[in-house]
Design a protein around this motif. Structure first.
Motif, PDB file in Angstrom:
ATOM      1  N   LEU A 111     -50.953 123.942 -28.190  1.00  0.00           N
ATOM      2  CA  LEU A 111     -49.779 123.979 -27.320  1.00  0.00           C
ATOM      3  C   LEU A 111     -49.605 125.308 -26.586  1.00  0.00           C
ATOM      4  O   LEU A 111     -49.208 125.318 -25.420  1.00  0.00           O
ATOM      5  N   PRO A 112     -49.887 126.477 -27.217  1.00  0.00           N
ATOM      6  CA  PRO A 112     -49.794 127.725 -26.453  1.00  0.00           C
ATOM      7  C   PRO A 112     -50.697 127.744 -25.218  1.00  0.00           C
ATOM      8  O   PRO A 112     -50.369 128.374 -24.214  1.00  0.00           O
ATOM      9  N   LEU A 113     -51.826 127.048 -25.274  1.00  0.00           N
ATOM     10  CA  LEU A 113     -52.698 126.965 -24.110  1.00  0.00           C
ATOM     11  C   LEU A 113     -52.050 126.137 -23.001  1.00  0.00           C
ATOM     12  O   LEU A 113     -52.134 126.481 -21.822  1.00  0.00           O
ATOM     13  N   TYR A 114     -51.408 125.053 -23.384  1.00  0.00           N
ATOM     14  CA  TYR A 114     -50.702 124.241 -22.386  1.00  0.00           C
ATOM     15  C   TYR A 114     -49.602 125.051 -21.703  1.00  0.00           C
ATOM     16  O   TYR A 114     -49.469 125.044 -20.481  1.00  0.00           O
ATOM     17  N   PHE A 115     -48.826 125.773 -22.510  1.00  0.00           N
ATOM     18  CA  PHE A 115     -47.669 126.459 -21.968  1.00  0.00           C
ATOM     19  C   PHE A 115     -48.016 127.792 -21.312  1.00  0.00           C
ATOM     20  O   PHE A 115     -47.137 128.457 -20.758  1.00  0.00           O
ATOM     21  N   SER A 116     -49.285 128.192 -21.374  1.00  0.00           N
ATOM     22  CA  SER A 116     -49.708 129.396 -20.655  1.00  0.00           C
ATOM     23  C   SER A 116     -49.906 129.098 -19.171  1.00  0.00           C
ATOM     24  O   SER A 116     -50.060 130.014 -18.367  1.00  0.00           O
ATOM     25  N   ARG A 117     -49.933 127.839 -18.803  1.00  0.00           N
ATOM     26  CA  ARG A 117     -50.066 127.405 -17.420  1.00  0.00           C
ATOM     27  C   ARG A 117     -48.678 127.138 -16.837  1.00  0.00           C
ATOM     28  O   ARG A 117     -47.687 127.178 -17.551  1.00  0.00           O
ATOM     29  N   PRO A 118     -48.605 126.855 -15.525  1.00  0.00           N
ATOM     30  CA  PRO A 118     -47.282 126.561 -14.931  1.00  0.00           C
ATOM     31  C   PRO A 118     -46.763 125.198 -15.365  1.00  0.00           C
ATOM     32  O   PRO A 118     -46.545 124.298 -14.558  1.00  0.00           O
ATOM     33  N   LEU A 119     -46.593 125.046 -16.663  1.00  0.00           N
ATOM     34  CA  LEU A 119     -46.104 123.798 -17.235  1.00  0.00           C
ATOM     35  C   LEU A 119     -44.931 124.108 -18.148  1.00  0.00           C
ATOM     36  O   LEU A 119     -45.122 124.598 -19.272  1.00  0.00           O
ATOM     37  N   ARG A 121     -41.979 123.716 -20.893  1.00  0.00           N
ATOM     38  CA  ARG A 121     -42.060 123.019 -22.187  1.00  0.00           C
ATOM     39  C   ARG A 121     -41.607 121.564 -22.082  1.00  0.00           C
ATOM     40  O   ARG A 121     -42.195 120.673 -22.680  1.00  0.00           O
ATOM     41  N   GLY A 122     -40.544 121.346 -21.326  1.00  0.00           N
ATOM     42  CA  GLY A 122     -40.031 119.993 -21.199  1.00  0.00           C
ATOM     43  C   GLY A 122     -40.984 119.063 -20.471  1.00  0.00           C
ATOM     44  O   GLY A 122     -41.027 117.860 -20.763  1.00  0.00           O
ATOM     45  N   ASP A 123     -41.751 119.600 -19.531  1.00  0.00           N
ATOM     46  CA  ASP A 123     -42.679 118.759 -18.784  1.00  0.00           C
ATOM     47  C   ASP A 123     -43.754 118.176 -19.683  1.00  0.00           C
ATOM     48  O   ASP A 123     -44.203 117.043 -19.474  1.00  0.00           O
ATOM     49  N   TYR A 124     -44.190 118.935 -20.653  1.00  0.00           N
ATOM     50  CA  TYR A 124     -45.211 118.432 -21.592  1.00  0.00           C
ATOM     51  C   TYR A 124     -44.664 117.207 -22.324  1.00  0.00           C
ATOM     52  O   TYR A 124     -45.330 116.166 -22.390  1.00  0.00           O
ATOM     53  N   ALA A 125     -43.457 117.323 -22.860  1.00  0.00           N
ATOM     54  CA  ALA A 125     -42.865 116.215 -23.607  1.00  0.00           C
ATOM     55  C   ALA A 125     -42.623 115.011 -22.716  1.00  0.00           C
ATOM     56  O   ALA A 125     -42.906 113.868 -23.099  1.00  0.00           O
ATOM     57  N   LEU A 126     -42.118 115.243 -21.506  1.00  0.00           N
ATOM     58  CA  LEU A 126     -41.824 114.131 -20.607  1.00  0.00           C
ATOM     59  C   LEU A 126     -43.102 113.447 -20.116  1.00  0.00           C
ATOM     60  O   LEU A 126     -43.130 112.230 -19.925  1.00  0.00           O
ATOM     61  N   ALA A 127     -44.168 114.223 -19.905  1.00  0.00           N
ATOM     62  CA  ALA A 127     -45.439 113.622 -19.486  1.00  0.00           C
ATOM     63  C   ALA A 127     -46.001 112.735 -20.585  1.00  0.00           C
ATOM     64  O   ALA A 127     -46.486 111.621 -20.320  1.00  0.00           O
ATOM     65  N   LYS A 128     -45.931 113.192 -21.821  1.00  0.00           N
ATOM     66  CA  LYS A 128     -46.409 112.378 -22.946  1.00  0.00           C
ATOM     67  C   LYS A 128     -45.541 111.124 -23.112  1.00  0.00           C
ATOM     68  O   LYS A 128     -46.056 110.034 -23.388  1.00  0.00           O
ATOM     69  N   LEU A 129     -44.235 111.298 -22.953  1.00  0.00           N
ATOM     70  CA  LEU A 129     -43.327 110.161 -23.062  1.00  0.00           C
ATOM     71  C   LEU A 129     -43.615 109.138 -21.967  1.00  0.00           C
ATOM     72  O   LEU A 129     -43.645 107.930 -22.218  1.00  0.00           O
TER      73      LEU A 129
END
Length: 293
Positions: A111-119, A121-129
């Protein structure tokens, strides 16, 4: 004493000069990756077995219903009823795919790798949802489309019959969307609580299946009001209650208006909205804490 020497090697590194895609593209890529993961696309053959087995089952059932209708002329099951009858498969699909989408990332610590980009935190959860909800809607909607095509090509009423069939299909697809959104919201929230996929899968199955007896107990209580509100005790029953209120004869044929929910239809609709909103809010809060570690 000799002076230290150094050599600079040209390894051909070049600065990236292409377009820098922002948040919207990152969100879209993550959503598409999650949708592909749900069906095992781009992964090993083992990962494809379960999702495509489930998809095969629902398509075979839809084809069988279409064949019976073609031969007898009788509607064995409406589009909305089809979504209801496949709910047990949806539970196990969520139990397998939900942990695959989020628990694996928690376990591997990426997850730290995901959030090191212009993403955010909420976008990750909403994209998975969104990925899980779309996969569930396709799981229930694709067979309904098969049923519609079978009915449309065999109707004896011409374009009028096709139009009537389409008017029956659209509420069925909306009802499938309700199943998808509620199940995805609840299932993904549970899966996000642990990095162990087995625990997450067990928790999802437990929430959906072990709440069913609550409805049965409340439905036989002496109070009529408790009976009519009993379907609030389970997410699966809650969806069916909303379907009874909004779809009527398309879900409960025969013109019987004395439904189990009585006059509490708006209460069930509000409860479904609050359930989804609450699960999404908790999911976003969950990933705010995960990212802060």
């Amino acid at each position: 004493m000799s002076e230290p020497t150094g050599v600079i090697h040209d390894i051909g590194y070049q600065r990236y000069t292409g377009p820098r895609l922002g948040r919207r593209h990152v969100f879209g890529a993550l959503y598409l990756h999650g949708l592909r993961t749900a069906f095992g696309l781009g992964r090993s053959a083992k990962a494809k077995i379960f999702p495509w087995l489930v998809m095969g089952i629902v398509l075979i059932v839809a084809a069988g219903l279409t064949a019976v209708r073609t031969q007898t002329g009788q509607v064995v099951m409406t589009y909305a009823q089809f979504a209801d009858s496949m709910s047990w498969l949806v539970i196990f699909f969520v139990a397998v795919v939900g942990p695959e989408l989020v628990s694996r990332d928690l376990h591997s610590g990426v997850l730290p790798l995901y959030f090191s980009r212009p993403l955010p935190r909420g976008d990750y959860a909403l994209a998975k949802l969104g990925s899980l909800a779309t996969a569930l809607w396709l799981l229930l909607g694709a067979p309904q489309l098969v049923m519609f095509l079978g009915a449309a090509f065999t109707t004896k009423d011409g374009m009028g019959g096709v139009w009537d069939e389409l008017l029956d299909l659209l509420p069925g697809l909306l009802y499938a969307a309700l199943w998808a959104v509620v199940f995805a919201s609840v299932g993904l929230l549970i899966a996000s609580l642990t990095g162990k996929r087995a625990f997450a899968a067990g928790g999802i199955v437990a929430v959906f299946l072990m709440t069913a007896p609550i409805v049965g107990i409340l439905s036989i209580m002496p109070s009529r009001t408790v009976n009519e509100l009993s379907m609030l005790g389970s997410p699966t029953a809650l969806i069916h209650a909303v379907g009874e209120y909004t779809l009527g004869d398309l879900l409960v044929p025969g013109g019987n208006k004395d439904y189990q929910i009585g006059g509490f239809g708006p209460v069930y609709v509000a409860a479904a909205v609050l359930l989804v909103a609450g699960c999404v809010t908790l999911l976003l809060l969950r990933y705010r804490k995960v990212a802060a570690r």
